[in-house]
Motif scaffolding. Structure first.
Motif, short mmCIF file in Angstrom:
data_model
loop_
_atom_site.label_atom_id
_atom_site.label_comp_id
_atom_site.label_asym_id
_atom_site.label_seq_id
_atom_site.Cartn_x
_atom_site.Cartn_y
_atom_site.Cartn_z
N SER A 9 45.36 7.78 -26.42
CA SER A 9 45.24 6.36 -26.04
C SER A 9 44.43 5.38 -25.72
O SER A 9 43.70 5.75 -24.94
N SER A 10 44.04 4.05 -25.68
CA SER A 10 43.62 2.80 -24.77
C SER A 10 44.99 1.43 -25.07
O SER A 10 45.69 1.05 -25.45
N LEU A 11 44.30 0.93 -23.54
CA LEU A 11 45.15 0.07 -23.94
C LEU A 11 43.57 -1.39 -22.73
O LEU A 11 42.92 -0.90 -21.92
N ILE A 12 44.22 -2.87 -23.78
CA ILE A 12 43.37 -3.19 -22.46
C ILE A 12 44.68 -4.55 -21.64
O ILE A 12 45.51 -4.91 -21.71
N SER A 13 44.29 -4.69 -19.98
CA SER A 13 45.24 -5.31 -19.52
C SER A 13 44.52 -5.47 -18.43
O SER A 13 43.34 -5.00 -18.11
N MET A 14 44.82 -6.32 -17.22
CA MET A 14 44.71 -6.95 -15.73
C MET A 14 45.59 -6.01 -15.05
O MET A 14 45.62 -5.93 -13.78
N VAL A 15 46.42 -4.70 -15.66
CA VAL A 15 46.84 -4.28 -14.62
C VAL A 15 46.69 -2.38 -14.29
O VAL A 15 46.51 -1.80 -15.64
N ASP A 16 46.28 -2.07 -13.46
CA ASP A 16 45.84 -0.76 -13.46
C ASP A 16 47.50 0.69 -13.77
O ASP A 16 48.27 0.09 -13.79
N ILE A 17 46.69 1.51 -14.09
CA ILE A 17 47.23 2.16 -14.01
C ILE A 17 49.10 2.89 -13.10
O ILE A 17 49.75 3.14 -13.73
N ASN A 18 48.49 2.20 -11.79
CA ASN A 18 49.97 2.31 -10.47
C ASN A 18 50.23 1.29 -10.86
O ASN A 18 51.50 0.94 -10.21
N GLY A 19 49.84 0.08 -11.81
CA GLY A 19 51.01 -1.18 -11.38
C GLY A 19 50.48 -2.72 -10.88
O GLY A 19 51.44 -3.65 -10.97
N ASN A 20 49.55 -2.24 -10.17
CA ASN A 20 48.49 -3.01 -9.58
C ASN A 20 47.62 -4.13 -10.55
O ASN A 20 47.33 -3.48 -11.37
N CYS A 21 47.85 -5.48 -9.69
CA CYS A 21 47.07 -6.10 -10.25
C CYS A 21 45.32 -6.10 -10.54
O CYS A 21 45.28 -5.78 -9.42
N LEU A 22 44.81 -6.68 -11.49
CA LEU A 22 42.90 -6.14 -11.09
C LEU A 22 43.10 -7.25 -11.09
O LEU A 22 43.39 -8.71 -11.48
N ALA A 23 41.47 -8.11 -10.20
CA ALA A 23 40.61 -9.07 -10.33
C ALA A 23 40.57 -9.43 -12.48
O ALA A 23 39.79 -10.86 -12.12
N GLY A 24 40.35 -8.49 -12.94
CA GLY A 24 40.07 -8.97 -14.43
C GLY A 24 40.24 -8.02 -15.20
O GLY A 24 41.45 -7.11 -14.56
N TYR A 25 39.94 -8.36 -16.24
CA TYR A 25 40.80 -6.86 -17.54
C TYR A 25 40.12 -6.07 -17.48
O TYR A 25 38.73 -5.65 -17.28
N GLU A 26 40.33 -5.09 -17.54
CA GLU A 26 39.74 -3.53 -18.23
C GLU A 26 40.36 -3.34 -19.03
O GLU A 26 41.88 -3.27 -19.50
N LEU A 27 39.72 -1.50 -19.25
CA LEU A 27 39.90 -0.84 -20.75
C LEU A 27 40.86 0.44 -20.60
O LEU A 27 39.51 1.27 -19.74
N THR A 28 41.28 0.39 -20.40
CA THR A 28 42.39 2.16 -20.10
C THR A 28 41.89 3.12 -21.28
O THR A 28 42.15 2.88 -22.45
N ALA A 29 41.78 3.96 -20.91
CA ALA A 29 41.06 4.70 -21.70
C ALA A 29 41.69 6.35 -21.34
O ALA A 29 41.43 6.05 -19.75
#
Length: 133
Positions: A9-29
């Motif tokens: 799976s993959s997702l582009i988001s401003m939230v990490d896997i723990n639901g915390n806000c990130l400073a920018g976008y990340e692609l999580t795979a």
């Protein structure tokens, strides 16, 4: 027995896997070894940016979460073992193209959109009854 690495799976988001806000976008795979043998020295590359992640050893049936820098409407391709150093049972499932839809940041991550509930205002002074004449 050989390893078989793939992105499940993959997702582009401003939230990490723990639901915390990130400073920018990340692609999580999510990287997964669905094979029957360990995969040593696993490297994963986001091909559009050239960003490499050295994941190390991945045991059979083990998964790992990877995070790459991203933008809200970029295009991405993730390749496992870009130098083809790991012998796998299936070499045809090592590239994935995540959906290229624009990511929308959650409201709770944007300071300008955070709404805090306000209490009903109370008067600063208690009204004094007017004496009857």
């Amino acid at each position: 027995a050989l390893p078989d690495l793939l992105i499940t799976s993959s997702l582009i988001s401003m939230v990490d896997i723990n639901g915390n806000c990130l400073a920018g976008y990340e692609l999580t795979a999510a990287l997964f070894n669905q094979g029957n043998a360990p995969a040593p020295d696993v490297v994963v590359e986001e091909l559009m940016s050239g960003h490499l992640i050295y994941a190390g050893r991945l045991e059979p049936q083990q998964n790992m979460i990877l995070q790459f820098p991203a933008s809200p409407n970029g295009r991405y391709r993730i390749m496992i073992d870009p130098q083809n150093q790991i012998m796998e049972s299936d070499e045809a499932n090592n590239i994935v193209t995540p959906p290229s839809m624009a990511a929308t940041p959650p409201g709770y991550c944007l300071p300008g959109l955070i709404r805090t509930p306000t209490t009903t205002p109370s008067p600063l002074y208690q009204p004094t009854p007017t004496p009857a004449n």
